[in-house]
Structure formats: structure tokens, C-alpha cells
Design an enzyme around this catalytic site. Structure first.
Site, PDB file in Angstrom:
ATOM      1  N   GLU A 226     -49.976 -13.946  56.471  1.00 48.11           N
ATOM      2  CA  GLU A 226     -51.161 -13.581  57.235  1.00 48.11           C
ATOM      3  C   GLU A 226     -51.006 -13.728  58.742  1.00 48.11           C
ATOM      4  O   GLU A 226     -51.717 -13.092  59.509  1.00 48.11           O
ATOM      5  CB  GLU A 226     -52.343 -14.422  56.739  1.00 48.11           C
ATOM      6  CG  GLU A 226     -52.678 -14.057  55.295  1.00 48.11           C
ATOM      7  CD  GLU A 226     -53.477 -15.115  54.552  1.00 48.11           C
ATOM      8  OE1 GLU A 226     -54.679 -14.928  54.415  1.00 48.11           O
ATOM      9  OE2 GLU A 226     -52.888 -16.118  54.090  1.00 48.11           O
TER      10      GLU A 226
ATOM     11  N   GLY B 201     -53.104  -6.905  47.268  1.00 49.46           N
ATOM     12  CA  GLY B 201     -54.234  -7.733  46.823  1.00 49.46           C
ATOM     13  C   GLY B 201     -55.073  -8.129  48.023  1.00 49.46           C
ATOM     14  O   GLY B 201     -56.267  -7.890  48.048  1.00 49.46           O
ATOM     15  N   PHE B 202     -54.427  -8.738  49.006  1.00 51.37           N
ATOM     16  CA  PHE B 202     -55.058  -9.107  50.277  1.00 51.37           C
ATOM     17  C   PHE B 202     -56.273 -10.007  50.082  1.00 51.37           C
ATOM     18  O   PHE B 202     -57.152 -10.046  50.927  1.00 51.37           O
ATOM     19  CB  PHE B 202     -55.435  -7.849  51.081  1.00 51.37           C
ATOM     20  CG  PHE B 202     -54.359  -6.811  51.159  1.00 51.37           C
ATOM     21  CD1 PHE B 202     -53.093  -7.148  51.612  1.00 51.37           C
ATOM     22  CD2 PHE B 202     -54.584  -5.507  50.754  1.00 51.37           C
ATOM     23  CE1 PHE B 202     -52.076  -6.204  51.688  1.00 51.37           C
ATOM     24  CE2 PHE B 202     -53.570  -4.551  50.820  1.00 51.37           C
ATOM     25  CZ  PHE B 202     -52.324  -4.900  51.282  1.00 51.37           C
TER      26      PHE B 202
ATOM     27  N   ASN C  83     -36.007 -15.619  53.035  1.00 49.72           N
ATOM     28  CA  ASN C  83     -35.385 -14.295  53.050  1.00 49.72           C
ATOM     29  C   ASN C  83     -35.858 -13.563  54.302  1.00 49.72           C
ATOM     30  O   ASN C  83     -36.980 -13.077  54.365  1.00 49.72           O
ATOM     31  CB  ASN C  83     -35.774 -13.525  51.781  1.00 49.72           C
ATOM     32  CG  ASN C  83     -35.138 -12.145  51.718  1.00 49.72           C
ATOM     33  OD1 ASN C  83     -35.017 -11.455  52.731  1.00 49.72           O
ATOM     34  ND2 ASN C  83     -34.737 -11.737  50.531  1.00 49.72           N
ATOM     35  N   PRO C  84     -35.007 -13.494  55.321  1.00 48.04           N
ATOM     36  CA  PRO C  84     -35.459 -12.935  56.604  1.00 48.04           C
ATOM     37  C   PRO C  84     -35.890 -11.482  56.512  1.00 48.04           C
ATOM     38  O   PRO C  84     -36.771 -11.050  57.247  1.00 48.04           O
ATOM     39  CB  PRO C  84     -34.248 -13.108  57.528  1.00 48.04           C
ATOM     40  CG  PRO C  84     -33.097 -13.400  56.639  1.00 48.04           C
ATOM     41  CD  PRO C  84     -33.630 -13.993  55.372  1.00 48.04           C
TER      42      PRO C  84
ATOM     43  N   GLN D 106     -43.101  -8.877  56.069  1.00 47.27           N
ATOM     44  CA  GLN D 106     -44.437  -9.459  56.036  1.00 47.27           C
ATOM     45  C   GLN D 106     -45.031  -9.526  57.437  1.00 47.27           C
ATOM     46  O   GLN D 106     -46.210  -9.250  57.641  1.00 47.27           O
ATOM     47  CB  GLN D 106     -44.381 -10.881  55.444  1.00 47.27           C
ATOM     48  CG  GLN D 106     -44.267 -10.910  53.933  1.00 47.27           C
ATOM     49  CD  GLN D 106     -45.606 -10.601  53.303  1.00 47.27           C
ATOM     50  OE1 GLN D 106     -46.008  -9.458  53.212  1.00 47.27           O
ATOM     51  NE2 GLN D 106     -46.318 -11.617  52.869  1.00 47.27           N
TER      52      GLN D 106
ATOM     53  N   GLY E 157     -46.257  -7.320  46.375  1.00 49.09           N
ATOM     54  CA  GLY E 157     -45.535  -6.454  47.302  1.00 49.09           C
ATOM     55  C   GLY E 157     -44.837  -7.272  48.368  1.00 49.09           C
ATOM     56  O   GLY E 157     -44.038  -6.763  49.135  1.00 49.09           O
TER      57      GLY E 157
END
Lengths: 751, 350
Positions: free
Chosen positions: A717, A249-250, A643-644, A650, A478
Site C-alpha cells: 500500500e 482484492g484491494f 523478491n525485488p 507492487q 496478484g
């Protein structure tokens, strides 16, 4: 609602199940086998295919469309143009809120940007619709295009980004520059960039009277539902949006786009379900982009290398008909200590689609320019880039004096530098070569992103059989929301993760807020956490108030939820299963509802940001100029890590995005026509695997009691920030050439 | 999405007959043609699918020591053919530097030579393009033209040929075997593609219906195997067209260059053979000076066609580097990143 995650409700061996564990993606198997159903994978009975015809001109009017020729194509059912498109209940040019972007949906013959939809051809087959769209042979009354930052009249917008003031100052910048021992003034150009989600914008729309059923990828289900209700003149509650998965989506899928609305309108016009999917090329225009920027930084520093002033000015562009301004200067608000800081923006209007939020809006280009300017100043001061940043470390938020809610940036610098091997870096550029003779450079950048939080809700249920249900209208783009939120749910409900049914990605679930601003985990996660706590509290009331329970009299704060049982805090031998508690009480299930929002007092008292430090190595061929990043090490302090595995993914993704920003991405715009000449993934370069170096993302321990009860800051981000600048600085260190126009290409280094 | 007929001939003669009909286009893997059709750039009324014609997919060693590559041999199959790669290493390196693994698995020998330019104005049907529509004009001339030609261009067209494969083939005097209704003929690869002149729409010497059936390399070409490299400079490490590339091959004896072969990619509408440079290298001692001189000669006629003067200097440097690499000797194994100045691919976790 069909189960968006079939096969994932049963037991499944996984490692770890609670907060902090690196659970693998619960939707991973569905995605790699193709079983995950994205919007365009849906085919309701009787569905028609819609294909857009788009404008080739940037500005003007549509004077002719050969509708008859299009209609003559066998299989074409209807051609929707400005002449026959349904009118909307609310003018799509009406700005109902700052995030409601104006939409171009055939309400007039006016053309405002290249690739604006000018007609929709609806047919029994995709092929017929495609052929029909080609036969329209449009003609235009064309006006000259304004395509580049120099093509428009400069003005100062009222607000930039998501509503920040365009021009903010603290202290006396000019005086600070005047008193400085070292001054740097430099201008950096960044190009227009397009989101290029792997899944292009799509919709499958089916009307039933005034009720609307949609398969539509969305980062903001509730907001989209509301906007569509206004535009279509129906109750938002009568719109059901399914969005179990997004192929990225971003920021471009935060609202409904014009093309998606056209698909919905076509379905209404024809009384049959309609599917509309954008082609890759058509996604360069009507679904948003990141505007180009030209950023001028003026820095002053004293003899000890401490900033005396920092002025960050951004010129950017918006469309001719709407307002969104890339708030690039905002990156300088909170990062480095300086007695005088000014951040300002101005803009021009161009004949483009309206720019919008794109991953790290403002921060991505802003951080790049700021980190380059900081490097230029470090060099002017004769200081190591890291030492210079440490000399300007902000102990409090520089423009407000507020304390940070937490800030482990020093640890990020330390751990990142140690892991990278920063010590011993030669101060002067062009000093290092590898065994093959390639120039080697090391650069760094500081990463920062605000720790935002929106409002969200969730509903938890504990069922008679002792299993749990958690519902929240969260969005998996995602990033792993299906997995990480389920972990929060399982932990909150005191159940193994496979004993919790987790529902998300649908508008009939409680509003989880938008998946943007790196705030989804904090927002939806806290809503889930609160809902679970509410359900457990009610269950505890049932047990502790019943004298037949071994927990009687413990008080609802005297029990903890663990493995499907309530356990007495002060006597762990006394416990009772959820199923037993509910059975004895004769209750089929109990429910808890949770709401999440930032604590306003904490939000006012503390500056809240995630931080990081990125170290990059690049190699450059000394004669040929070709550049390759060869090592990236980031260390990030992002609060609590749920959740590492997902968090590292990310961060890697963000770092690769930063690499892309520094070395690859650029929309090549023809100055005369305004058209993007590389509107495809062959020529709009993003890094391929061979461009992505070995990477590390170190998770630096950070506990933040103020951002929210879970301590989550967000990771979507921040990986971009710092990285792009680190790579640009490494190129300078390798070659001795400072390139200020991005992306950096080999032609820049041939001198 | 124009309607078109589809025929699948079972022999070369049937294909040639079918291909001669007006509006026909040969289809092999379709890695370029299908994209062109989807974009409305190519509008054949009939596709003649030659992809299953038997006998065109062989790599044969010829009695004189040369090699004959069938037109349907896939790019990947050719590059990974051990004997071929050993004897013509820079051809293999060029092939593997092109496109992506998926495309190389599909794309054919003949199709590679016939791929169209990647000039964005050719692909954008709203732009003027003499190649797409003769007489329409060229919007690239005053447009975004940093990637465009610096050699052999005309006011009518400044596009470049995108093939990597064709560059070492041009250097090594490959011969294209063509079959038409009049029978078989042979054309040197260096004469196969045409410069734009006033007729950029005519891209090769193929007459309507003529089909490439094979490409031949001679034993003489294999004599360069010990000193042969392909170097491709591009804006990302893989899956990008060349900004400039060079195929450089030397025969060295007693510390002297006996013979040199040199061709450039990305600089012109055809693979650019640099014969004057080759002549200057013959007899010279391999080294910086002779390579610089060769590079200067190769670019002597170059002039920018727009915002691309940098390509001239870049091309000189690419030539000098490619010759240096060739002089150092062909590596035992193909590099992990073929054609790249970054020879080793690096490991994900070192």
C-alpha cells in the site's frame, strides 16, 4: 484438492531461487495463457446460474416484484426474494466482530442503498437468469436519498478505521497554532472511490448435506470460513473455500460479500451448485468502497520552519446501517515531528453501501491532504518542500516518543531526490516550461505505512525423497504470494525452489491470516519461515542424535540446511542428504509447524512503519488545463525485500494508484438518487497506459531486527501514499494554482 | 436480455428491406449497440447484420480527386490508410484519438456516425431521459452535467454527440450516402445529425430502413491537407471522450487565410460547424488575433446547460489552439498521441 498450479511442480529453469532474488512469477504462464482458474471459471456438474436484481432506489422498501413474469422465462428455476430466501442461523445484521460487515441478503424488504440486491433469479443458463432478473420490474416505496457529505447529521464515531480512537491529541494544538509564525488552514475534498477489482466478486457454491464447497476469491480464507459458518449454522471446518487466484482484492474481498452469500443461499435453496458473478455496475454498492472525505488541516510553524502544531480533522461518511470510517487523519500520527498533534474524525450516515478497507485505507486520502498541507506550509515559510520536511523529520514517533524499529526515510529523501534531480527546483511556482511551452512542475510527498503483522500458521514437510512441502492458506491477489512465499519456503527448507511443493489459496490449509494491511508477506512469510525451521530442527535432531550419521554430535544448532543436505557448520565436509537421514531413521516424512505473530514486547516498545519519498513531474497545458504526469521517482525503505521484482511491481502499482487518486478516480454520485452515474470502467477513470509516466522505485537498504525475524515490513500500500500528494504538489508548482478538491481536473486549471 | 431475431442480408437492397420492418436495428461491429442492448437501453426485436454485405468496405479515390469511404471500412483501417491519411490528416488524427485500439479495429465508418450519446442519464434506465423515453423528462438538466452541451441544446435534452470522427467530417463538408427503399440519396454530414429540440429521440435524418452506405470527401476537402489538425481535450490521455475537441483546417496563401474550416466536438448533440468563424477567418492573416476572434464567434451563442460554463471558455481556447496548430502546418507524421495537446507520447524509459 485439485492442484491450482498445474505444470508448476516440475523442474523449471528460473533465475535465482532464494531470498532477495528477482524470481519471475511462478503463476505468470498460467495467467497469460488463461490456464489460471479463477472462481468464476468453475463449472461443477448440474450448476445453475444466479443473477442479481438490484435496487435503483437508495432508501425505501420493495413493494412489488413480478416474480411470475420472471418464473415464466424458459430455463428459470427459482426466484429468490425476501419472501422465500432462507433465513440464516445468525442475523446478518448482527455485528459479531468489527470486521463482520452487515450484509443485505434478502432478509427483509428494506432497501438501504442503490444496487442493493432485491432478488436473485436462478436459471439453467446465464441468459435465462439475466432475462428473468429484468422481468421482475420492481416497484418501490421510495424515501429521499442522503447522498453527499452535507446531507447527513454529523456525529463522532466511537472508533475509526480498524478500531483506532476517533480523536487523539498530544500537546496543546491551539497554543501551538497561537504561537506560530506561519499558519496554514486548508480543506481538501476526496470523492468516493470503488475498488474496481478486475475480477468482480464471484462465487460457485455446491452443498453436500451440511458441507459446503466454494470457489470464492478471498483475502481472508479463515475469517470468511468462520463468518460463513456462523451465518449458515454449520461448522466452519465443513466449509471448503478454494481461492487460488484473485483478480485483485484491494480490501473488498476480505470478507464474504452479500452477493456471494446470496449465491450460497441459492445453492442451498435449490440443492444444486450455483454460480453468481457480479456485473461491473453491480459492484458499485454491495461490495464496499472508499468513503468520501473532507479533511481540514491546520498547521503552525515557527520562524525556522519547524511545526508548532498540526491538527488533521476528517469528515467522512458511512452507511445508514453499519460502521466503517475512513481514518484519514491517522496519516498525521507518526510522520512529522510536532510538539502538538491532534487527529480527529467525524462522520455522517448516507444511503450508500457500507464503505470498507480500500488499498491504503485512511492513509491514501490522509497522506494526500497532509502532503498538500505540508507543501502549503513550506511555501508559507519560503522553504523548499524537501528542506521543510527534513526540518520536521521525526526522530521518534511524535505522539508517543517511542523509537522507530527502523527508519531509513532520510536515505529515501536523499536517493529519491538525487535520482529525480530535485536540486535546483525553483521555489516559486509556474517557473518551468518545456520546449513545447507546457508548464512543468515538480512536487514531492513523503510515503508512510504502518508495518503490521497478523497471526498466521504454516506446515512444512520434508519427504522421504528429500523434497519439501509447504502449506499455508495464503492468498495471491496478484501481488506474487505464490512466488515470494515459495522463496521463503525454499530458503527455510534449504532446498531449490523447484524441490518444494508450495500449497496456498485453500481453506483446508493452515490459517495464513488475512492478506491485507500490507502484512501478508510478514505474516505468512514468518509462518512459513518458522514451519521450515521446525522441520529442519527435527531433521537435525534425527541426524545429530544418530551415531551412524556424519553429523552425529554436532547438536541441532551445529548444522545448516543447504541444497537438500544438512551440513556441519564447523566442518562443511561433513554433510548428509535429507533423504539419507530419513531413510536411515526409517521415517517416511517429518513435519514442522510454524506460527507467526508480532513479538508483543517489540510491538509495544517500537513504532513500526515503512517509509518512502516520492518525487513527481507533471506537465500542464497552460491554456487548456490538461494535465499529464511525466516522471515519477519513488525511494522506499520497506525492510527486507524478498523478491525485488515483485516488490517493485507492487510499488509501481501503488504509485499508479496514487496518480489515479490525484488526477482520475471519482465516483460521480447523483445527489438526488444517490446512484453512481459512472458505474463502469469507461467512465470511472483510472489511468490508461498513456497516463502512466516513466517510473522508478528505488529500494533503499533497511534492516529491521524488531518487526519480525525476516525483517519484512510490507509493500502493498505504501506506494500510494506520498505519490498522490507529490502529483498534486507538482500541479501547484507547474501552474501556481492550488487545487484542493480531488481528482484535479482540467476545469480546475482554466482560470 | 430481450429475445430478438437475427438476419444477415447479403445485399444492400435486402438490408434496406429488412431494416424497414418495425423494431429492426442495423448491426455492424456492435461496439455501441450491443452494450445498449445489454443495458436494456436499446431493445430491437430484430438485428439486421449488415457487417458482411460485400462492397461496403472499400476506400476509393474518385475521378474528381475525392474519396469515398465504404460504410463498413473499419476506423483503424481508414486511419492507417496512407493515402487517405496524407490527404485528410485531421480525419485520421480524429479517428486515432477516439476509443481504444481494440474498438477502432472493430468500429465501422457508418457505425461511428450513429453511435449514441454517452450521457449517463441516457444509459441509466432508472433515470428520466427524453431521448430514451420521449416525454419522460431529462434528469441531466439538474444532475451531473459537467460534460454536457453548451450549444444547440434544449430543455428536452442537453446531451452531446461523442464522435471524434464526425467532427473533421463536418468541417470538411463530408457527404453521407444513404440507401433506402426509395433509392439512394445524399445528405451533407452537417445536416445528418439533428439538434434535440422537442424531439431528442430523433437523432439523425435517417428514415426507418435507411442505411449509410458510404461517406464522401471532396477534392476540395483535400486541399486543406497542409494545415489541418484535430485537437481533443480530455480528462485522461487516451480512452476518454472529448470534453471539447476541434477540427481546424486552413488554406493559406501568401500569408493570408484563403479559406478556413472549423468544427467542434463535445459541445452539442451534433458535430458543431462554426461557419461564422470560418467566414471571419477567410482573408485574415493567421495569428493570435484572428484566431481569438474566430473562437469568440464560434461560441457566441453558447450558454451553459448546467455546471458546465467552463466548457465555453475551454472551447474558445481549444479553437484558438487548434487553429494555431493548423497554421503551423500538418506534421509529417501523425503524432504519437493523436489529438492530444501532449504531442509526443514519451518513451517508457528515457
Amino acid at each position: 484438492m485439485t492442484d491450482p498450479m498445474p505444470g508448476l511442480t516440475g523442474p523449471r529453469a528460473r533465475h535465482g531461487s532464494t531470498l532477495g532474488q528477482p524470481l519471475t512469477r511462478r503463476d505468470g504462464v498460467l495467467k497469460v495463457t488463461g490456464a489460471a482458474r479463477y472462481a468464476a471459471d468453475n463449472h461443477p456438474p448440474g450448476m445453475l446460474y444466479a443473477v442479481l436484481a438490484v435496487s435503483r432506489v437508495a432508501r425505501g422498501r420493495v413493494t412489488f416484484l413480478d416474480v411470475e413474469a420472471a418464473r415464466a422465462v424458459p430455463g428459470v428455476v427459482e426466484v429468490m426474494t425476501h419472501a422465500n430466501a432462507p433465513r440464516l442461523a445468525t442475523d446478518p445484521d448482527e455485528k459479531t466482530n468489527p470486521f463482520a460487515f452487515r450484509l443485505n441478503v434478502l432478509q427483509s424488504d428494506r432497501v438501504r442503498f442503490p444496487n442493493q440486491p432485491i432478488a436473485v433469479v436462478i436459471a439453467e443458463t446465464l441468459e435465462a437468469a439475466t432475462e428473468g432478473a429484468e422481468r421482475l420490474a420492481p416497484r418501490f416505496d421510495e424515501e429521499p436519498a442522503r447522498a453527499a457529505l452535507d446531507d447527513g447529521e454529523v456525529f463522532t464515531p466511537a472508533v475509526v478505521g480498524a478500531g483506532s480512537p476517533a480523536d487523539v491529541a498530544h500537546g496543546e494544538v491551539e497554543a501551538g497554532l497561537g504561537a506560530a509564525s506561519h499558519r496554514v488552514e486548508a480543506t481538501y475534498d476526496t470523492p468516493a472511490q470503488y475498488h474496481n477489482t478486475m475480477e468482480t466478486h464471484a462465487v460457485v457454491a455446491a452443498w453436500d448435506g451440511n458441507r459446503l464447497s466454494l470457489d470464492l476469491p478471498s483475502q481472508a480464507l479463515a475469517m470468511t470460513q468462520m463468518r460463513l459458518g456462523q451465518l449458515l449454522g454449520i461448522m466452519p471446518g465443513d466449509i471448503h473455500i478454494r481461492s487460488p487466484f484473485l483478480g485483485g482484492g484491494f480490501g473488498s474481498k476480505a470478507g464474504v460479500s452479500g452477493p456471494q452469500l446470496l449465491g450460497i443461499m441459492a445453492a442451498r435453496l435449490l440443492g444444486r451448485p450455483v454460480k453468481l458473478v457480479l456485473s461491473r455496475e453491480q459492484a458499485f454498492g454491495p461490495v464496499g468502497h472508499r468513503a468520501p472525505t473532507r479533511q481540514t488541516l491546520r498547521l503552525g510553524a515557527d520562524g525556522e520552519g519547524r511545526l508548532t502544531a498540526l491538527h488533521h480533522h476528517t469528515r467522512t461518511a458511512t452507511s445508514s446501517f453499519d460502521d466503517f470510517y475512513e481514518a484519514a487523519s491517522g496519516a498525521s500520527h507518526s510522520l512529522y515531528a510536532s510538539p502538538a498533534i491532534r487527529t480527529s474524525h467525524d462522520a455522517v450516515r448516507l444511503d450508500t453501501g457500507t464503505p470498507t478497507f480500500m488499498r491504503a485505507p485512511g492513509e491514501a486520502p490522509g497522506s494526500l491532504a497532509l502532503e498538500c498541507a505540508m507543501d502549503e506550509m513550506a511555501e508559507a515559510c519560503g522553504m523548499d518542500p524537501l528542506a521543510f520536511r527534513l526540518a520536521n523529520y521525526a526522530e521518534v514517533e511524535p505522539m508517543t516518543g517511542r523509537p522507530f524499529s527502523s527508519k531509513a526515510l532520510r536515505e529515501c529523501y536523499e536517493q529519491g531526490a538525487a535520482r529525480f534531480g530535485w536540486a535546483g527546483r525553483p521555489l516559486a511556482p509556474r517557473q518551468m516550461r518545456d520546449e513545447a511551452g507546457l508548464l512543468v512542475g515538480w512536487g514531492m510527498g513523503t510515503a508512510t505505512f504502518p508495518a503490521l503483522m497478523f497471526q498466521g500458521q504454516a506446515r512444512a514437510v520434508i519427504r522421504a525423497d528429500g523434497t519439501g512441502l509447504m502449506e499455508t492458506g495464503a492468498h495471491d491477489m496478484g501481488q506474487g504470494a505464490w512466488t515470494a512465499l515459495a522463496q521463503v519456503a525454499a530458503d527455510g527448507l534449504g532446498l531449490p525452489i523447484d524441490a518444494v511443493e508450495f500449497r496456498a489459496g485453500s481453506s483446508d490449509l493452515p490459517d495464513a491470516g488475512i492478506a491485507g494491511g500490507s502484512a501478508h508477506m510478514a505474516t505468512a512469510g514468518m509462518a512459513v519461515h518458522e514451519a521450515a525451521a521446525a522441520a529442519i530442527a527435527r531433521l537435525a535432531d534425527l541426524a545429530t542424535g544418530d551415531e551412524r550419521s556424519p553429523l552425529f554430535g554436532a547438536g541441532n544448532a551445529g548444522v545448516v540446511a543447504r541444497d537438500g543436505r544438512l551440513v556441519r557448520r564447523d566442518d562443511e565436509s561433513r554433510h548428509e542428504s535429507y533423504a539419507d537421514i530419513l531413510a536411515r531413521a526409517g521415517v517416511a516424512e517429518i513435519e514442522g509447524r510454524g506460527r507467526a505473530a508480532r513479538d508483543p514486547a517489540a510491538g509495544a516498545d517500537y513504532a513500526m512503519h515503512a517509509h518512502g519519498a516520492v518525487f513527481a513531474e507533471v506537465k500542464v497545458d497552460p491554456e487548456l488545463g490538461q494535465i499529464r504526469a511525466t516522471r515519477l521517482v519513488g525511494a522506499f525503505a520497506v525492510g527486507r525485500v524478498i523478491n525485488p521484482r515483485l516488490v517493485q511491481s507492487q510499488l509501481y502499482g501503488g504509485m499508479i494508484w496514487g496518480l489515479s487518486f490525484a488526477l482520475h478516480e471519482k465516483a460521480v454520485v447523483d445527489r438526488r438518487s444517490g446512484r453512481v452515474m459512472n458505474a463502469n470502467l469507461g467512465e470511472y477513470h483510472v489511468p490508461v497506459n498513456a497516463d502512466v509516466p516513466p517510473m522508478e522505485a528505488i529500494l533503499v537498504e533497511e534492516h529491521d531486527p524488531y518487526v519480525n525475524a525476516l525483517g519484512i515490513k510490507g509493500v502493498g500500500e505504501i506506494g500510494i501514499t506520498g505519490s498522490a500528494g507529490a502529483i498534486a504538489n507538482a500541479v501547484r508548482h507547474a501552474t501556481g494554482t492550488r487545487v484542493r478538491s480531488f481528482p484535479i481536473g482540467l476545469a480546475d486549471l482554466l482560470a | 436480455m430481450n429475445r430478438f431475431d437475427y438476419v444477415r442480408p447479403s445485399s444492400v437492397s435486402e438490408a434496406v428491406a429488412a431494416g424497414a420492418e418495425p423494431g429492426s436495428a442495423f448491426l455492424a461491429a456492435g461496439t455501441n449497440l450491443l452494450d445498449l442492448m445489454k443495458g436494456g437501453i436499446a431493445r430491437p426485436t430484430r438485428l439486421v447484420d449488415v457487417g458482411r454485405i460485400p462492397g461496403l468496405d472499400a476506400i476509393e479515390t474518385l475521378p474528381d480527386g475525392g474519396v469515398r469511404i465504404g460504410a463498413l471500412v473499419r476506423n483503424a483501417d481508414l486511419a492507417y490508410h496512407q493515402e487517405f491519411a496524407r490527404r485528410f490528416p485531421m480525419v485520421a488524427e480524429a479517428l486515432l484519438s477516439g476509443a481504444s485500439a481494440q474498438l477502432r479495429n472493430a468500429a465501422t465508418t457508418g457505425g461511428n456516425l450513429l453511435q449514441r450519446t454517452r450521457c449517463p442519464y441516457f444509459y441509466d434506465t432508472a433515470s428520466a431521459c427524453n431521448k430514451r423515453e420521449p416525454g419522460a423528462g431529462c434528469d441531466a438538466l439538474a444532475g451531473e452535467n459537467r460534460q454536457h452541451a453548451v450549444l444547440g441544446w434544449s430543455e428536452a435534452c442537453i446531451a452531446t454527440n461523442p464522435s471524434d470522427f464526425a467532427v473533421p467530417l463536418a468541417a470538411l463538408d463530408a457527404v453521407v450516402e444513404i440507401e433506402g427503399r426509395g433509392g439512394r440519396r445524399e445528405v451533407p454530414l452537417t445536416d445528418f445529425h439533428r439538434l434535440p429540440g422537442d424531439t431528442p429521440q430523433i437523432e439523425t435524418v435517417l428514415a426507418p430502413g435507411e442505411l449509410i452506405v458510404a461517406v464522401r470527401l471532396s477534392a476540395d476537402a483535400a486541399a486543406f491537407a497542409g494545415h489541418a489538425r484535430y485537437l481533443k481535450v480530455r480528462e485522461r490521455t487516451s480512452y476518454a471522450f472529448a470534453v471539447v475537441s476541434a477540427a481546424a483546417a486552413l488554406r493559406i496563401a501568401d500569408g493570408r487565410i484563403e479559406a478556413a474550416r472549423l468544427a467542434l466536438g463535445g459541445v452539442a448533440l451534433k458535430p458543431w460547424r462554426a461557419r461564422e468563424a470560418e467566414a471571419a477567418l477567410a482573408g485574415a492573416s493567421p495569428g493570435f488575433e484572428s484566431f481569438q476572434e474566430a473562437a469568440a464567434l464560434a461560441l457566441a451563442e453558447a450558454r451553459p446547460s448546467g455546471d458546465n460554463a467552463y466548457k465555453i471558455e475551454l472551447a474558445r481556447r481549444v479553437i484558438a489552439r487548434a487553429l494555431t496548430l493548423a497554421a503551423a502546418g500538418t506534421p509529417e507524421r501523425l503524432p504519437a498521441l493523436p489529438g492530444s495537446p501532449f504531442a509526443s507520447g514519451g518513451s517508457l524509459h528515457d
